[in-house]
Design a protein around this motif. Structure first.
Motif, PDB file in Angstrom:
ATOM      1  N   GLY A   1       0.810  -1.211   0.000  1.00  0.00           N
ATOM      2  CA  GLY A   1       0.000   0.000   0.000  1.00  0.00           C
ATOM      3  C   GLY A   1       0.845   1.262   0.000  1.00  0.00           C
ATOM      4  N   VAL A   2       0.166   2.419   0.040  1.00  0.00           N
ATOM      5  CA  VAL A   2       0.810   3.727  -0.079  1.00  0.00           C
ATOM      6  C   VAL A   2       0.612   4.529   1.198  1.00  0.00           C
ATOM      7  N   GLU A   3       1.682   5.175   1.638  1.00  0.00           N
ATOM      8  CA  GLU A   3       1.595   6.014   2.826  1.00  0.00           C
ATOM      9  C   GLU A   3       0.610   7.159   2.594  1.00  0.00           C
ATOM     10  N   HIS A   4      -0.148   7.486   3.629  1.00  0.00           N
ATOM     11  CA  HIS A   4      -1.120   8.585   3.621  1.00  0.00           C
ATOM     12  C   HIS A   4      -2.368   8.277   2.792  1.00  0.00           C
ATOM     13  N   ARG A   5      -2.530   7.047   2.329  1.00  0.00           N
ATOM     14  CA  ARG A   5      -3.747   6.663   1.621  1.00  0.00           C
ATOM     15  C   ARG A   5      -4.390   5.509   2.367  1.00  0.00           C
ATOM     16  N   LEU A   6      -5.443   5.799   3.132  1.00  0.00           N
ATOM     17  CA  LEU A   6      -6.123   4.799   3.965  1.00  0.00           C
ATOM     18  C   LEU A   6      -5.122   3.957   4.747  1.00  0.00           C
ATOM     19  N   GLU A   7      -4.163   4.655   5.340  1.00  0.00           N
ATOM     20  CA  GLU A   7      -3.073   4.029   6.092  1.00  0.00           C
ATOM     21  C   GLU A   7      -3.476   3.887   7.568  1.00  0.00           C
ATOM     22  N   LYS A   8      -3.326   2.686   8.094  1.00  0.00           N
ATOM     23  CA  LYS A   8      -3.634   2.480   9.500  1.00  0.00           C
ATOM     24  C   LYS A   8      -2.632   3.259  10.355  1.00  0.00           C
ATOM     25  N   ALA A   9      -3.158   4.117  11.223  1.00  0.00           N
ATOM     26  CA  ALA A   9      -2.285   4.999  12.020  1.00  0.00           C
ATOM     27  C   ALA A   9      -2.243   4.608  13.486  1.00  0.00           C
TER      28      ALA A   9
ATOM     29  N   ARG B   1       0.854  16.910   6.947  1.00  0.00           N
ATOM     30  CA  ARG B   1      -0.426  16.738   7.636  1.00  0.00           C
ATOM     31  C   ARG B   1      -0.591  15.293   8.116  1.00  0.00           C
ATOM     32  N   GLY B   2      -0.280  14.342   7.237  1.00  0.00           N
ATOM     33  CA  GLY B   2      -0.403  12.936   7.608  1.00  0.00           C
ATOM     34  C   GLY B   2       0.578  12.518   8.687  1.00  0.00           C
ATOM     35  N   GLU B   3       1.813  13.002   8.592  1.00  0.00           N
ATOM     36  CA  GLU B   3       2.825  12.666   9.598  1.00  0.00           C
ATOM     37  C   GLU B   3       2.433  13.225  10.968  1.00  0.00           C
ATOM     38  N   GLN B   4       1.954  14.457  10.992  1.00  0.00           N
ATOM     39  CA  GLN B   4       1.523  15.041  12.267  1.00  0.00           C
ATOM     40  C   GLN B   4       0.350  14.259  12.861  1.00  0.00           C
ATOM     41  N   PHE B   5      -0.560  13.815  12.005  1.00  0.00           N
ATOM     42  CA  PHE B   5      -1.693  13.013  12.475  1.00  0.00           C
ATOM     43  C   PHE B   5      -1.191  11.731  13.137  1.00  0.00           C
ATOM     44  N   LYS B   6      -0.292  11.026  12.474  1.00  0.00           N
ATOM     45  CA  LYS B   6       0.215   9.763  13.015  1.00  0.00           C
ATOM     46  C   LYS B   6       0.961   9.990  14.330  1.00  0.00           C
ATOM     47  N   GLN B   7       1.733  11.062  14.403  1.00  0.00           N
ATOM     48  CA  GLN B   7       2.477  11.360  15.619  1.00  0.00           C
ATOM     49  C   GLN B   7       1.547  11.686  16.775  1.00  0.00           C
TER      50      GLN B   7
END
Length: 443
Positions: free
Chosen positions: A304-312, A432-438
């Motif tokens: 899969g691809v990072e930031h696309r329906l990625e389990k966080a 945005r995605g990295e901050q969400f995961k963090q």
């Protein structure tokens, strides 16, 4: 000596500069913003003159040809001056294409292009093909052409890149879909955006392939206007209506160029949108000569691809999903359509002329609450306040994740699928995605 000026010194521009230098041109790079250190080092390594935080007209308007970063709009003052001087403007992809005989597999579409591009690259790489990944993902195509040698390139192309491509030809062109996006760059005229996407087919011959989603109403209408020479490979969710690849009775099926099928449950990517991605990727891989065995393996083990329906993450029974790549409404629709749990949906950012009505029914059906993450959320309130769902406004990712955590219940899913660009509060969608995961990790 022909003079080439590159406007914009990020991945695309710096790579184009290196290729131009290697090919013996007089090269100058100008960026209105600060240039990242890694690109300065790259330019310096090749002895390329550059400037940052300004555009010096006398050093730009004496160019024989301009290579423009796809992020620079045509309305930018310097671009207008270049056009007044009638200096040709091309994209990095157009320039790179002049210096390689590699087979080009090119993917565009409003949604799904990154996943499809990554999946095709994964399949070809796993099958032992000598292949490079370029365009919106991977390294600059121009830099790879200058410093490496590949037999194939898998290239994700945005409408912005296609705008300044003229003689470049895709050996395999893939059009996933066309839905409203980036209308702010196209005078808020949908046809202008559609015309840009259809440029993926330009210059194709009878020896080339055009793969497209057969059920897209816009693509269907547009194809009536074109006399395409390429071999056509339409795919669909269902058998019939001319589709040569589809799903039937739980099987993933490709009829041509050679028959292939596998159990749909064996596909690594789940959801309707990912079926389309897998079908397009499978067709292109078959055309490129990948064996059935290698195709089956790769479709089954793709990560899969990072930031696309990625389990966080999962916290106290609440799942968190990072879909920061969903920068338009249609992408959010596919994300919501795949949700099987009550959902707290995060929307917001820089609106690009969005029509949110496309997701109204799914929001009513799937969402427990909404969180608006943006500087200006008025349009979101105008569209969703009447639904009667709990809503919170936030202006930082930490506050956003905390608000979602408070509003969600065990068994729910918190979905970041914003429908909007990220530039009001974040550097880009990756940030945005990295901050969400963090922030999920810190709960």
């Amino acid at each position: 000596m022909k003079r080439i000026v590159i406007l914009g010194a990020a991945e695309s521009g710096a790579g184009a500069a290196v290729l131009a230098k290697v090919k013996g041109f007089d090269v100058f790079v100008s960026d209105l913003s600060a240039i990242k250190d890694k690109y300065k080092e790259q330019l310096d390594k090749y002895g390329i003159e550059w400037e940052e935080c300004q555009h010096t007209e006398e050093l730009i308007l004496n160019a024989d040809e301009i290579i423009k970063s796809p992020g620079i709009p045509d309305k930018a003052p310097m671009i207008q001056k270049v056009k007044e001087k009638q200096i040709p403007i091309i994209s990095e992809i157009e320039f790179a294409g002049r210096y390689t005989n590699a087979k080009m597999i090119c993917i565009t579409g409003s949604n799904g292009k990154t996943t499809t591009t990554s999946l095709i690259y994964h399949i070809l790489k796993s099958a032992g093909h000598n292949v490079g990944l370029a365009g919106n993902i991977g390294s600059s195509l121009a830099l790879q052409v200058a410093t490496e040698h590949f037999d194939y390139y898998v290239i994700e192309l945005s409408s912005f890149q296609l705008d300044n491509m003229y003689d470049f030809k895709a050996d395999i062109a893939i059009l996933m879909n066309i839905t409203p996006d980036h209308l702010d760059r196209y005078d808020f005229k949908m046809q202008n955006y559609v015309d840009a996407k259809m440029r993926i087919t330009q210059n194709q011959t009878e020896e080339d392939a055009f793969i497209f989603w057969n059920d897209d109403p816009i693509v269907k209408e547009e194809l009536k206007k074109y006399n395409l020479k390429a071999q056509l490979f339409p795919f669909s969710e269902f058998k019939g209506n001319g589709a040569i690849a589809y799903a039937e009775e739980g099987k993933y099926v490709i009829e041509i160029p050679t028959p292939f099928n596998m159990e749909q449950d064996e596909l690594a990517l789940r959801g309707k949108h990912n079926l389309y991605n897998s079908l397009a990727a499978g067709i292109s891989a078959h055309i490129a000569g990948v064996s059935d065995q290698k195709l089956r393996e790769s479709l089954s083990n793709f990560a899969g691809v990072e930031h696309r329906l990625e389990k966080a993450g999962r916290v106290k029974g609440i799942s968190f999903v990072n879909d920061s790549k969903a920068t338009n409404v249609n992408a959010c629709w596919y994300a919501l359509e795949s949700m099987t749990q009550p959902t707290v949906l995060i929307l917001g950012g820089k609106d690009k002329g969005n029509d949110y009505s496309e997701i109204f029914d799914l929001v009513k059906e799937k969402c427990r609450a909404l969180v608006f993450l943006g500087v200006d959320n008025k349009k979101l309130h105008d569209n969703f306040d009447s639904f009667g769902l709990p809503i919170k406004d936030v202006r930082s990712m930490k506050d956003c994740v905390n608000a979602c955590y408070e509003m969600a219940q065990p068994g729910d899913c918190v979905l970041l699928s914003p429908c909007c660009a990220s530039f009001d509060l974040f550097k880009n969608m990756e940030d945005r995605g990295e901050q969400f995961k963090q922030c999920v990790k810190e709960l």
